[in-house]
Scaffold this motif. Sequence first.
Motif, PDB file in Angstrom:
ATOM      1  N   SER A  95      25.177  11.451   5.785  1.00  0.00           N
ATOM      2  CA  SER A  95      24.498  10.950   7.478  1.00  0.00           C
ATOM      3  C   SER A  95      24.836   9.996   8.473  1.00  0.00           C
ATOM      4  O   SER A  95      24.711   9.645   9.525  1.00  0.00           O
ATOM      5  N   GLY A  96      25.065   9.114   7.488  1.00  0.00           N
ATOM      6  CA  GLY A  96      25.742   8.156   8.396  1.00  0.00           C
ATOM      7  C   GLY A  96      25.622   6.524   7.271  1.00  0.00           C
ATOM      8  O   GLY A  96      26.513   5.569   7.240  1.00  0.00           O
ATOM      9  N   ASN A  97      24.188   6.496   6.377  1.00  0.00           N
ATOM     10  CA  ASN A  97      24.567   5.094   5.804  1.00  0.00           C
ATOM     11  C   ASN A  97      25.267   5.140   5.227  1.00  0.00           C
ATOM     12  O   ASN A  97      26.150   3.881   4.266  1.00  0.00           O
ATOM     13  N   GLN A  98      25.389   6.200   4.010  1.00  0.00           N
ATOM     14  CA  GLN A  98      26.568   6.142   2.594  1.00  0.00           C
ATOM     15  C   GLN A  98      27.125   5.671   3.523  1.00  0.00           C
ATOM     16  O   GLN A  98      28.674   4.533   2.705  1.00  0.00           O
ATOM     17  N   LEU A 146      39.057   5.091   4.552  1.00  0.00           N
ATOM     18  CA  LEU A 146      38.394   5.192   4.025  1.00  0.00           C
ATOM     19  C   LEU A 146      37.519   5.873   5.196  1.00  0.00           C
ATOM     20  O   LEU A 146      38.257   5.835   7.311  1.00  0.00           O
ATOM     21  N   THR A 147      37.852   7.710   5.069  1.00  0.00           N
ATOM     22  CA  THR A 147      37.314   8.775   6.301  1.00  0.00           C
ATOM     23  C   THR A 147      36.263   8.851   6.011  1.00  0.00           C
ATOM     24  O   THR A 147      36.092   9.926   4.653  1.00  0.00           O
ATOM     25  N   ILE A 148      35.445   8.947   6.832  1.00  0.00           N
ATOM     26  CA  ILE A 148      33.768  10.104   6.785  1.00  0.00           C
ATOM     27  C   ILE A 148      33.987  11.427   7.279  1.00  0.00           C
ATOM     28  O   ILE A 148      34.136  11.094   9.097  1.00  0.00           O
ATOM     29  N   GLY A 149      33.447  11.973   7.042  1.00  0.00           N
ATOM     30  CA  GLY A 149      32.718  13.264   8.112  1.00  0.00           C
ATOM     31  C   GLY A 149      31.274  13.247   7.894  1.00  0.00           C
ATOM     32  O   GLY A 149      30.556  12.989   7.152  1.00  0.00           O
ATOM     33  N   MET A 150      30.225  13.073   9.481  1.00  0.00           N
ATOM     34  CA  MET A 150      29.667  13.282   9.278  1.00  0.00           C
ATOM     35  C   MET A 150      28.922  14.006  10.759  1.00  0.00           C
ATOM     36  O   MET A 150      29.612  15.114  11.490  1.00  0.00           O
ATOM     37  N   ARG A 153      25.514   5.329  14.208  1.00  0.00           N
ATOM     38  CA  ARG A 153      26.055   5.153  12.766  1.00  0.00           C
ATOM     39  C   ARG A 153      27.490   5.039  12.498  1.00  0.00           C
ATOM     40  O   ARG A 153      28.508   4.744  11.783  1.00  0.00           O
ATOM     41  N   ALA A 154      27.984   6.473  13.747  1.00  0.00           N
ATOM     42  CA  ALA A 154      29.604   6.921  13.824  1.00  0.00           C
ATOM     43  C   ALA A 154      29.984   4.912  14.251  1.00  0.00           C
ATOM     44  O   ALA A 154      31.409   4.436  14.272  1.00  0.00           O
ATOM     45  N   ILE A 155      29.229   4.245  15.659  1.00  0.00           N
ATOM     46  CA  ILE A 155      30.131   3.208  15.423  1.00  0.00           C
ATOM     47  C   ILE A 155      29.902   1.936  14.115  1.00  0.00           C
ATOM     48  O   ILE A 155      31.093   1.248  14.831  1.00  0.00           O
ATOM     49  N   HIS A 156      29.048   1.994  13.707  1.00  0.00           N
ATOM     50  CA  HIS A 156      28.681   0.830  13.337  1.00  0.00           C
ATOM     51  C   HIS A 156      30.466   1.284  11.878  1.00  0.00           C
ATOM     52  O   HIS A 156      31.215   0.564  11.494  1.00  0.00           O
ATOM     53  N   MET A 157      30.282   2.177  11.424  1.00  0.00           N
ATOM     54  CA  MET A 157      31.075   2.500  10.381  1.00  0.00           C
ATOM     55  C   MET A 157      32.932   1.924  10.678  1.00  0.00           C
ATOM     56  O   MET A 157      33.620   1.953  10.114  1.00  0.00           O
ATOM     57  N   ALA A 179      36.179   2.304   9.285  1.00  0.00           N
ATOM     58  CA  ALA A 179      36.721   3.860   8.601  1.00  0.00           C
ATOM     59  C   ALA A 179      36.441   4.296   9.807  1.00  0.00           C
ATOM     60  O   ALA A 179      36.483   3.874  11.151  1.00  0.00           O
ATOM     61  N   THR A 180      36.826   5.356   9.879  1.00  0.00           N
ATOM     62  CA  THR A 180      37.739   6.677  10.697  1.00  0.00           C
ATOM     63  C   THR A 180      36.134   7.634  10.184  1.00  0.00           C
ATOM     64  O   THR A 180      36.115   8.299   9.150  1.00  0.00           O
ATOM     65  N   CYS A 181      35.666   7.795  11.158  1.00  0.00           N
ATOM     66  CA  CYS A 181      34.292   8.603  11.223  1.00  0.00           C
ATOM     67  C   CYS A 181      34.873   9.958  12.667  1.00  0.00           C
ATOM     68  O   CYS A 181      35.106   9.757  13.679  1.00  0.00           O
ATOM     69  N   ILE A 182      34.647  11.001  12.068  1.00  0.00           N
ATOM     70  CA  ILE A 182      34.794  12.248  12.254  1.00  0.00           C
ATOM     71  C   ILE A 182      33.765  13.440  12.571  1.00  0.00           C
ATOM     72  O   ILE A 182      33.084  13.660  11.188  1.00  0.00           O
ATOM     73  N   LYS A 183      33.043  13.367  13.806  1.00  0.00           N
ATOM     74  CA  LYS A 183      31.981  14.090  13.242  1.00  0.00           C
ATOM     75  C   LYS A 183      32.057  15.892  14.135  1.00  0.00           C
ATOM     76  O   LYS A 183      32.947  16.302  14.173  1.00  0.00           O
TER      77      LYS A 183
END
Length: 324
Positions: free
Chosen positions: A78-81, A96-100, A108-112, A117-121
């Motif tokens: 959800s963002g924090n992890q 690190l690649t994140i799915g959110m 949260r995506a901006i922070h990661m 990290a790569t954050c994919i919504k």
Amino acid sequence: MAPNVEPNEIKSSALELIGNTPIVALDRLHPGPGRILAKCEFMNPGASIKCRSSLGMIDKARKSGVLKPGSPVVEITSGNQGTGLAVVCAVLGHPLTIGMSAGNSAQRAIHMEALGATCIKVPQVEGTPGRVTFADLKAVERFGLKLVEEQNAFFVNQFKNPNNSEAHYNSTGPEIWRQTGHHVDAFIAAVGTAGTFMGTSKYLKEQNPEIKSYVVEPAGAEPIKGESITKPLHILQGSGYGYVPELFNYDYMDGTLSVTDEEAVKYKHLIGEKEGLYVGYTSGANVAAAVKLLQSGLVARDAWVVTTLNDTGLKYSPEPEEDS
């Protein structure tokens, strides 16, 4: 003669900034009877309690050999992890690649991404912005598993990883016990993966079986209490997904406390206005529940209730509008 060397407090990396957060008494918000003591988890380097489990899960994976040096890491969050993992992976050199879910706040995506990290919504299938449901979470999980296969990556799997709760058993619980001078009457926490609640509650109850532990659930989404889900859409991002988490164990719970969106918002604001701390919605819910517990008769009137301020309010968009 060797020169006199003064001891210093220089940390070797951001990893040494994780944990050992202070506890603050919320005596202005709740002057009594009883006392609410809040663990300031927003002071971790990723600005949330999830830094603890991020370090614990990655450290165990590296030591076991499951995660090789420099190998890619994937997680759903959800963002924090994800932010906690971004801190840890940046220092240790893991891509690190994140799915959110797209329903979680853009902050949260901006922070990661600021941490490399790569954050994919992932588009929502049921929820609305600011309100993420179990169905949305499952959509993110399916996406994350595809990423793991494509990248041949280590899947952190916070919802099923026992090292999640183990991190809190090894750090959060002992810190609370030490910082309160062994004076804890009750511990309460909102539940997402159940890592914080389970690890902390288990440790505290081992020190004193008389300590009471209560789960905080969003009103209308209380499966741990055993209630049918009537409100899957609520504002407590990262918790209350409408099912009993795999890491949860009823042996370490004495009861549940429900909190409405309105109560969470009210106490989120009061924590800022009365205590000078800008925190998120689950923090507001935890404190609202602590007040309810002290007024319930379930604990002594002069009880010390410990809870967590899970993250900073800077991780959130403006309050989502009520459902029509």
